[in-house]
Design an enzyme around this catalytic site. Structure first.
Site, PDB file in Angstrom:
ATOM      1  CB  SER A  49     -64.030 -45.471  17.732  1.00 22.09           C
ATOM      2  OG  SER A  49     -65.202 -46.246  17.916  1.00 22.09           O
ATOM      3  CG  ASP A  84     -61.379 -41.156  18.534  1.00 18.23           C
ATOM      4  OD1 ASP A  84     -60.337 -40.481  18.592  1.00 18.23           O
ATOM      5  OD2 ASP A  84     -61.949 -41.640  19.543  1.00 18.23           O
ATOM      6  CG  HIS A 177     -58.701 -43.584  25.532  1.00 17.03           C
ATOM      7  ND1 HIS A 177     -57.670 -44.142  24.837  1.00 17.03           N
ATOM      8  CD2 HIS A 177     -59.001 -42.427  24.895  1.00 17.03           C
ATOM      9  CE1 HIS A 177     -57.363 -43.359  23.806  1.00 17.03           C
ATOM     10  NE2 HIS A 177     -58.148 -42.302  23.822  1.00 17.03           N
ATOM     11  CG  HIS A 207     -56.882 -38.701  22.499  1.00 21.01           C
ATOM     12  ND1 HIS A 207     -57.621 -39.562  21.725  1.00 21.01           N
ATOM     13  CD2 HIS A 207     -56.285 -37.850  21.643  1.00 21.01           C
ATOM     14  CE1 HIS A 207     -57.454 -39.246  20.447  1.00 21.01           C
ATOM     15  NE2 HIS A 207     -56.645 -38.209  20.366  1.00 21.01           N
TER      16      HIS A 207
HETATM   17  P1  13P Z   1     -62.658 -40.880  27.256  1.00 17.00           P
HETATM   18  O1  13P Z   1     -63.517 -42.046  26.882  1.00 17.00           O
HETATM   19  O2  13P Z   1     -61.777 -41.172  28.407  1.00 17.00           O
HETATM   20  O3  13P Z   1     -63.461 -39.641  27.456  1.00 17.00           O
HETATM   21  O4  13P Z   1     -61.661 -40.617  26.034  1.00 17.00           O
HETATM   22  C1  13P Z   1     -62.180 -40.259  24.774  1.00 17.00           C
HETATM   23  C2  13P Z   1     -61.121 -40.203  23.737  1.00 17.00           C
HETATM   24  O5  13P Z   1     -60.004 -39.820  23.976  1.00 17.00           O
HETATM   25  C3  13P Z   1     -61.476 -40.605  22.369  1.00 17.00           C
HETATM   26  O6  13P Z   1     -60.376 -40.631  21.531  1.00 17.00           O
END
Ligand code: 13P
Length: 287
Positions: A49, A84, A177, A207
């Site tokens: 990210s 990401d 998320h 995701h």
């Molecule tokens: P989580 O943190 O819910 O596993 O999601 C990860 C994600 O989608 C990263 O883009």
């Protein structure tokens, strides 16, 4: 072996399994995920990210660390280094830093602007050999301070973005998320089927992989999901194992405070989580 994610996702789509994207935060995370992928002979995508990139001293540090680790740990399975939820500027930074794949998250722009920017990035990525993920319909929960509402994507908008020539498409289907609330209604398979119908061969991305029940994961894969992102689950596993180590007073015994000892249980816990996910996603032995 560093590759872009295009081939591995097309193979996954055809073979009806999904490749896991596991987000990395530091050296231990990266090493744990790469070693597990190699051990299980599975392709893997390392998600970074914008916040994690900043934390690790910049995208170049990340790209160079991953490349060096692939070489020194003799990782022969396909590995993609993937931005990401990238901003427009972040995408260019990662292209320059040597990532093999990027996600442009233009879901918060009006669809016309999302289309315009995605179109431009399709061209740049094709020239440079990177794969590109686009997003339609903001994915809920909180990530790096950005809070989405967990919407369901409009299948026609998905088609408009897919037709631009991206390599994979993240469509909101009620996924969020982080941890799912107790009253979460589950994934919208109706939306997923409609998106699939409109986007044809496009590998779809799910995701918010943390906490989605196994049967829903399997159904999503059967409906065209070829990439599943997991982040929070590795963080929770790491934190729990580290807490147990400290609560047991192990850091106070001998050289238990040595970071190589202190972080070992958490690192092992990440490996275990990644292994379980790769088995569930069906990517074991598909390298
Ligand atoms: P989580 O943190 O819910 O596993 O999601 C990860 C994600 O989608 C990263 O883009």
């Amino acid at each position: 072996m560093l590759v872009n994610a295009k081939d591995m996702l097309q193979k996954a789509r055809d073979g009806k399994y999904a490749v896991g994207q596991f987000n990395i935060n530091n050296l231990e995370w990266t090493k744990a995920i790469l070693l597990t992928a190699q051990e299980l002979n599975s392709p893997v995508i390392l998600g970074v990210s914008e916040g994690a990139g900043k934390y690790m001293a910049g995208f170049k540090t990340v790209a160079d660390m991953v490349n060096a680790m692939i070489e020194e740990l003799k990782i022969t399975v396909p590995v993609a280094t993937h931005l990401d939820h990238g901003s427009y500027e972040g995408c260019y930074k990662c292209i320059e830093a040597g990532f093999s794949s990027i996600m442009f998250d233009g879901s918060h722009y009006p669809i016309e602007e999302n289309v315009e920017k995605t179109k431009e990035l399709v061209k740049v990525c094709a020239e440079k050999g990177l794969s590109l993920e686009a997003e339609v319909g903001s994915i809920g929960g909180e990530e790096d301070g950005v809070v989405g509402m967990g919407e369901c994507a409009d299948p026609d908008e998905c088609k408009a973005i897919a037709d631009l020539g991206v390599d994979m498409l993240a469509a909101g289907i009620g996924n969020i998320h982080g941890k799912y609330p107790a009253n979460w209604p589950g994934l919208s398979f109706e939306t997923l089927a409609a998106v699939k119908e409109k986007t044809g061969d496009m590998p779809l991305v799910l995701h918010g992989g943390t906490g989605i029940p196994e049967d829903m994961i399997k159904k999503a894969i059967s409906l065209g999901v070829a990439k599943i992102n997991v982040n929070t689950e590795c963080q929770l596993a790491f934190a729990e194992a580290t807490r147990k180590y400290i609560e047991a007073g192990k850091d106070l015994e001998g050289k238990g405070f040595d970071p190589r000892k202190l972080l070992a249980p958490g690192t092992e816990a990440i490996k275990e989580t990644v292994k379980t996910k790769m088995e569930l996603f069906g990517s074991v032995g598909k390298a």
